[in-house]
Design an enzyme around this catalytic site. Structure first.
Site, mmCIF file in Angstrom:
data_model
loop_
_atom_site.group_PDB
_atom_site.id
_atom_site.type_symbol
_atom_site.label_atom_id
_atom_site.label_comp_id
_atom_site.label_asym_id
_atom_site.label_seq_id
_atom_site.Cartn_x
_atom_site.Cartn_y
_atom_site.Cartn_z
ATOM 1 N N ASN A 51 1.521 2.895 -2.846
ATOM 2 C CA ASN A 51 0.790 4.021 -3.662
ATOM 3 C C ASN A 51 -0.534 4.478 -3.007
ATOM 4 O O ASN A 51 -0.828 5.694 -3.000
ATOM 5 C CB ASN A 51 0.652 3.441 -4.779
ATOM 6 N N GLY A 56 0.763 -1.250 -0.062
ATOM 7 C CA GLY A 56 -0.075 0.115 -0.170
ATOM 8 C C GLY A 56 0.653 1.153 0.096
ATOM 9 O O GLY A 56 0.330 2.390 0.434
ATOM 10 N N LEU A 71 -9.452 -8.578 -12.749
ATOM 11 C CA LEU A 71 -10.837 -8.424 -12.591
ATOM 12 C C LEU A 71 -11.671 -8.795 -14.273
ATOM 13 O O LEU A 71 -10.835 -8.849 -15.123
ATOM 14 C CB LEU A 71 -10.904 -6.848 -12.698
ATOM 15 N N HIS A 89 0.864 0.959 -13.155
ATOM 16 C CA HIS A 89 1.787 0.111 -13.636
ATOM 17 C C HIS A 89 3.050 0.436 -13.665
ATOM 18 O O HIS A 89 3.478 1.341 -13.991
ATOM 19 C CB HIS A 89 1.106 -0.767 -14.819
HETATM 20 C C1 GRF Z 1 3.367 -0.852 -7.544
HETATM 21 O O1 GRF Z 1 4.736 -1.102 -8.048
HETATM 22 C C2 GRF Z 1 2.425 -0.703 -8.576
HETATM 23 O O2 GRF Z 1 2.902 0.072 -9.564
HETATM 24 C C3 GRF Z 1 1.918 -2.258 -9.029
HETATM 25 O O3 GRF Z 1 2.160 -2.983 -7.620
HETATM 26 C C4 GRF Z 1 2.921 -2.319 -6.852
HETATM 27 C C5 GRF Z 1 2.245 -2.021 -5.648
HETATM 28 O O4 GRF Z 1 2.998 -1.442 -4.386
HETATM 29 N N1 GRF Z 1 0.713 -2.190 -9.634
HETATM 30 P P1 GRF Z 1 2.404 -0.763 -3.454
HETATM 31 O O5 GRF Z 1 1.454 -2.003 -2.782
HETATM 32 O O6 GRF Z 1 1.483 0.399 -3.833
HETATM 33 O O7 GRF Z 1 3.263 -0.448 -2.233
#
Ligand code: GRF
Length: 203
Positions: free
Chosen positions: A13, A11, A93, A109
């Protein structure tokens, strides 16, 4: 704009979105964080920030993806969510769910799409010898890591990089990019027209 964030794990992001939404002038708020895993660390981040959380575990719906997705969909709608942000959500999904949130669901991504769809993007970028790598925020379509591109950030691949060093550099860029992309959408500056996001000025 009321946002629902779907996570499966760490988490980071999500944290970037929480921090952005905490600014008084930010045009979006997180109405719900939804995880398919009860032990996702991101749930603790949300709770610490006072953001509502819910867990809908795919394990409670063995062999019935539709019921799993209906349960998620119900939670999102009950929370008044208008835009879904995938942030490290690790379940594919179905077309049913994707169509229900058409142009109202985005993903981050860790590559410069359309290069390196799928998993393990950092090692694959190193193996390919590219000089720049990065991340992409895009609207979600039924094909994995496809869909109109909202924003991208590039980072250099540096001598001595391994997948860990490169992924850390990309992750820093992700944490800046995802809030910028969310702001664009919330301000109506990233609409899809003819399958592309209309040019909308600097992010
Ligand atoms: C990130 O690298 C995102 O781009 C990918 O999964 C990872 C998630 O990391 N889709 P976090 O859970 O946000 O730390």
């Amino acid at each position: 704009l009321k946002v629902g964030v779907l996570i499966s794990g760490r988490g980071s992001n999500l944290q970037a979105l929480i921090d952005a939404c905490a600014a008084p002038d930010f045009p979006a708020e997180i109405a719900l964080v939804l995880s398919n895993k009860a032990d996702a660390y991101g749930l603790e981040r949300a709770t610490a920030a006072g953001v509502p959380v819910a867990v809908v575990s795919h394990r409670d719906f063995p062999g019935d993806k539709r019921a799993f997705e209906e349960a998620m969909d119900t939670r999102l709608r009950e929370a008044g969510v208008e835009l879904v942000c995938l942030a490290g959500f690790m379940r594919l999904l179905s077309p049913w769910f994707v169509e229900r949130w058409h142009d109202r669901m985005i993903n981050i991504h860790p590559s410069l799409l359309p290069s390196f769809k799928g998993l393990d993007t950092h090692q694959r970028a190193l193996d390919a010898g590219v000089r720049f790598h990065g991340c992409t925020v895009h609207y979600v379509r039924t094909e994995m890591d496809e869909g109109p591109i909202i924003a991208q950030a590039a980072v250099p691949v540096l001598p001595g990089d391994d997948a860990d060093r490169l992924s850390a550099r990309v992750l820093d860029a992700e944490h800046r990019l995802y809030p910028q992309a969310l702001r664009l959408i919330a301000e109506g500056r990233a609409r899809v027209e003819d399958g592309r996001v209309t040019p909308s000025g600097p992010a």
